[in-house]
Design an enzyme around this catalytic site. Structure first.
Site, PDB file in Angstrom:
ATOM      1  N   HIS A 254      10.623  -6.067   5.185  1.00  0.00           N
ATOM      2  CA  HIS A 254      11.067  -4.160   4.811  1.00  0.00           C
ATOM      3  C   HIS A 254       9.705  -3.775   5.139  1.00  0.00           C
ATOM      4  O   HIS A 254       8.303  -4.172   5.227  1.00  0.00           O
ATOM      5  CB  HIS A 254      11.506  -3.593   3.789  1.00  0.00           C
ATOM      6  CG  HIS A 254      10.476  -4.279   2.429  1.00  0.00           C
ATOM      7  ND1 HIS A 254      10.764  -5.557   1.915  1.00  0.00           N
ATOM      8  CD2 HIS A 254       9.643  -3.350   2.398  1.00  0.00           C
ATOM      9  CE1 HIS A 254      10.083  -5.732   0.360  1.00  0.00           C
ATOM     10  NE2 HIS A 254       9.211  -4.956   0.793  1.00  0.00           N
TER      11      HIS A 254
ATOM     12  N   CYS B 115       4.561  -2.507  -5.375  1.00  0.00           N
ATOM     13  CA  CYS B 115       4.241  -3.731  -4.221  1.00  0.00           C
ATOM     14  C   CYS B 115       3.846  -2.894  -3.479  1.00  0.00           C
ATOM     15  O   CYS B 115       3.383  -1.698  -2.975  1.00  0.00           O
ATOM     16  CB  CYS B 115       5.418  -4.673  -4.456  1.00  0.00           C
ATOM     17  SG  CYS B 115       6.561  -3.275  -3.167  1.00  0.00           S
TER      18      CYS B 115
END
Length: 646
Positions: free
Chosen positions: A67, A176
């Site tokens: 991503h 994250c």
């Protein structure tokens, strides 16, 4: 917004051809471009690869979620891809990957988009869904399976789980770097496993849409233990005195039972916070990086904060010289070039002021990376001492150690504060506040200042010798140094080796700007411009060796090359490093060697073609860059003939 609004069928790939990680990423990115979900292959793919460098998005169990969130994304999208044979994707469990979900989020992604992506992360913990996706035959089947799973998930979320009052209670934080996928997968994995183990839990998420379900002081107070599953800094001081497990976010997904057990059975270490503590402190030893990676992280923290001062100040000083050259300076006043006319003197004063902060900022932020806020003041002082000089005796005996002294001083200051933290850690808790505002700055300054007396003398000798070498450098010496540094710029295209060469170049600028600029800086920038320009030329000269999408991406490398953005060549290098990188290195080294041998100087640390008038011989400089770019392009054409092009 439902996940199926982002998981569009036109972007699905049910027969992924790639067999390795790099090729799989390229194939999926090309699909996004072909369906007009992104507008720039190079920028988006570079974002995907940068995320993979931080930590693989191969989650295990046959799933990967690459991503990126950047300006190349036109429409928020989740690309679904399936491989029947499996792809070696460097997954956390070391097994092949069969299902891929490439997430493309625009820079301004709103809460709705991010919530949809978070729900995708949670759905992928459903093993029944995963099993059915692996055997799905049509795009319609994939959409149907997700609609069904989403409906079931919504129904489950309406059910309130009842946990015994005497059950252990755990609080957790998940985070994250991008806050899109792993953050929410870790949240859901911890909740599901806690339910199985009859543990009550509250999870705070630090995602792209901000902090959700923030832990209150009451939550933390009644918690048996704390879990931090994060790959970025989170607020840690609030957990002082609690049993705390600090692991990477991937452990929150794959090792949930271990984390929950440690947090509830009293085996986790008790966290002791000091003012301004970072997440990395008190981290489990197993999750810390190597010594080399830690040193590099601290160095880059200093360099990244220093560079704006170098670039802004350097260009301001260079403009001062340019103004005087344009307005004219009498031959008997050449010693005052750069400050003869009032306008030039003003620019030089601005740039000089910025330059004065360069070394203190470098040392200060190296020290703060090591020891957090208490290291900042001590590091700034060490850098200032390296800049102004200090020695025993009278001020006229001062020795200036410059860039190298500030570098050493920053690390020295940081570790002095780490040493003091250990010395004072057993003081009464009531003195925590005074430690930060009194003990650390006073003792830190005195110890570091005394040690800098000894650092300045040898570093000054090294710095003086290096500057003398650079000033007297000519012919073969200059050519060799220029070739070496320019070649380093092309080895990892923005990585540690590239940064080392660039930092060395900027370190020579302050001492040479008054004499017309730095040959080293000129070689470094020229070498960094070659790889993307070589890609542009190669995609024009050898079209049959590149796909249509690569040819289109090659055009953007023209702009990146002339702008001194070496990273533009990363997607191409990643696709075939054994052939690409040697070609880049040869062309860059040739350009750097030519620049060095002709003694071409540069007064600015960045800017590419936009600062060409600040180069001592601009036309010759451009010629050497073009020569190196063509040499690299010709090598690419020769080597890539053996490559199969889809």
């Amino acid at each position: 917004m439902k996940i199926t609004d982002l998981l569009v069928e036109e972007c699905m790939i049910l027969d992924l051809k790639a067999t390795d990680k790099t090729s799989a990423i390229t194939e999926m990115v090309q699909k996004l471009y072909a369906t007009k979900r992104i507008n720039d292959v190079a920028i988006f793919e570079a974002g995907i690869l940068a995320r993979e460098d931080q930590m693989t998005t191969g989650l295990g169990d046959g799933i990967a979620m690459p991503h990126a969130k950047n300006k190349a994304v036109e429409k928020p999208t989740v690309l679904f891809a399936k491989s029947d044979k499996g792809v070696d994707y460097d997954s956390l469990d070391g097994e092949p990957t069969y299902l891929f979900f490439m997430i493309a989020a625009p820079e301004g992604a709103n809460d709705t988009h991010l919530q949809a992506l978070a729900s995708l992360s949670k759905l992928l913990l459903n093993q029944d869904l995963i099993s059915e996706l692996k055997v799905a035959k049509t795009k319609e089947d994939v959409t149907r399976l997700f609609n069904q799973a989403q409906k079931e998930n919504e129904e489950q979320e309406m059910v309130v789980e009842v946990i015994e009052e005497d059950a252990p209670f755990v609080v957790a934080v998940t985070a994250c770097p991008t806050g899109i996928a792993h953050t929410y997968m870790a949240e859901d994995a911890l909740k599901n496993k806690a339910k199985e183990m009859d543990i009550a839990i509250k999870v705070e998420t630090n995602g792209s849409d901000g902090v959700k379900h923030k832990l209150t002081s009451e939550d933390i107070k009644k918690a048996t233990g704390v879990i931090v599953a994060a790959d970025k800094n989170v607020e840690m001081a609030r957990f002082d005195g609690k049993h705390l497990v600090n692991r990477p976010v991937s452990d929150g997904i794959k090792k949930t039972e271990e984390l929950l057990t440690l947090a509830t059975n009293g085996e986790a270490s008790i966290y002791h916070a000091t003012s301004g503590d970072k997440q990395a402190e008190n981290q489990d030893e197993t999750s810390k990086g190597s010594i080399g990676s830690q040193i590099y992280k601290h160095l880059m923290n200093g360099v990244s904060h220093m560079l704006p001062f170098v670039i802004g100040g350097g260009i301001a000083i260079a403009l001062a010289f340019l103004i005087d050259q344009m307005l004219g300076v009498p031959s008997n006043e050449l010693a005052n070039l750069g400050s003869y006319h009032p306008a030039a003197a003003y620019f030089k004063a601005i740039g000089g002021t910025a330059f004065e902060f360069m070394l203190p900022v470098l040392a200060g932020f190296i020290a703060s990376s090591i020891a957090d806020r208490p290291g900042l003041i001590v590091g700034f002082t060490a850098g200032a001492m390296a800049s102004s000089g200090l020695a025993f005796g009278h001020l006229e005996d001062a020795t200036t150690s410059g860039f190298l002294g500030a570098l050493v001083g920053g690390f020295l200051a940081g570790y002095v504060i780490v040493f003091l933290k250990k010395i004072f850690k057993n003081l009464p808790k009531s003195l925590d506040g005074i430690k930060t505002i009194l003990f650390y700055p006073v003792f830190g300054l005195l110890i570091t200042g005394f040690l800098m007396l000894f650092v300045n003398i040898p570093m000054s000798a090294i710095n003086t010798g290096l500057n003398n070498f650079l000033e007297n450098m000519s012919g073969s010496n200059a050519a060799l140094l220029g070739a070496l540094l320019a070649g380093m710029m092309a080895i990892d295209l923005g990585g540690p080796i590239n940064k080392a060469a660039y930092v060395f170049g900027t370190g020579t600028l302050a001492a040479t700007v008054a004499t017309g600029g730095s040959v080293v800086m000129a070689s470094v920038m020229a070498g960094g411009m070659v790889p993307p320009l070589a890609i542009f030329i190669a995609t024009l000269m050898f079209k049959n060796q590149f796909t249509q999408k690569e040819q289109e991406a090659g055009i953007t490398n023209l702009i990146m090359g002339f702008s001194f953005i070496t990273e533009g060549a990363i997607p191409f290098a990643a696709s075939d490093p054994l052939r690409m990188i040697p070609s880049f290195v040869v062309g860059s080294a040739l350009t750097g060697g030519l620049v060095g041998s002709f003694g071409i100087k540069l007064m600015a640390p960045h800017g590419g073609i936009f600062v060409i008038m600040l180069v001592s011989q601009p036309l010759l400089y451009l010629l050497f860059i073009i020569i190196g770019s063509f040499v690299s392009a010709l090598m690419l054409g020769a080597l890539l003939k053996r490559r199969k092009v889809a």
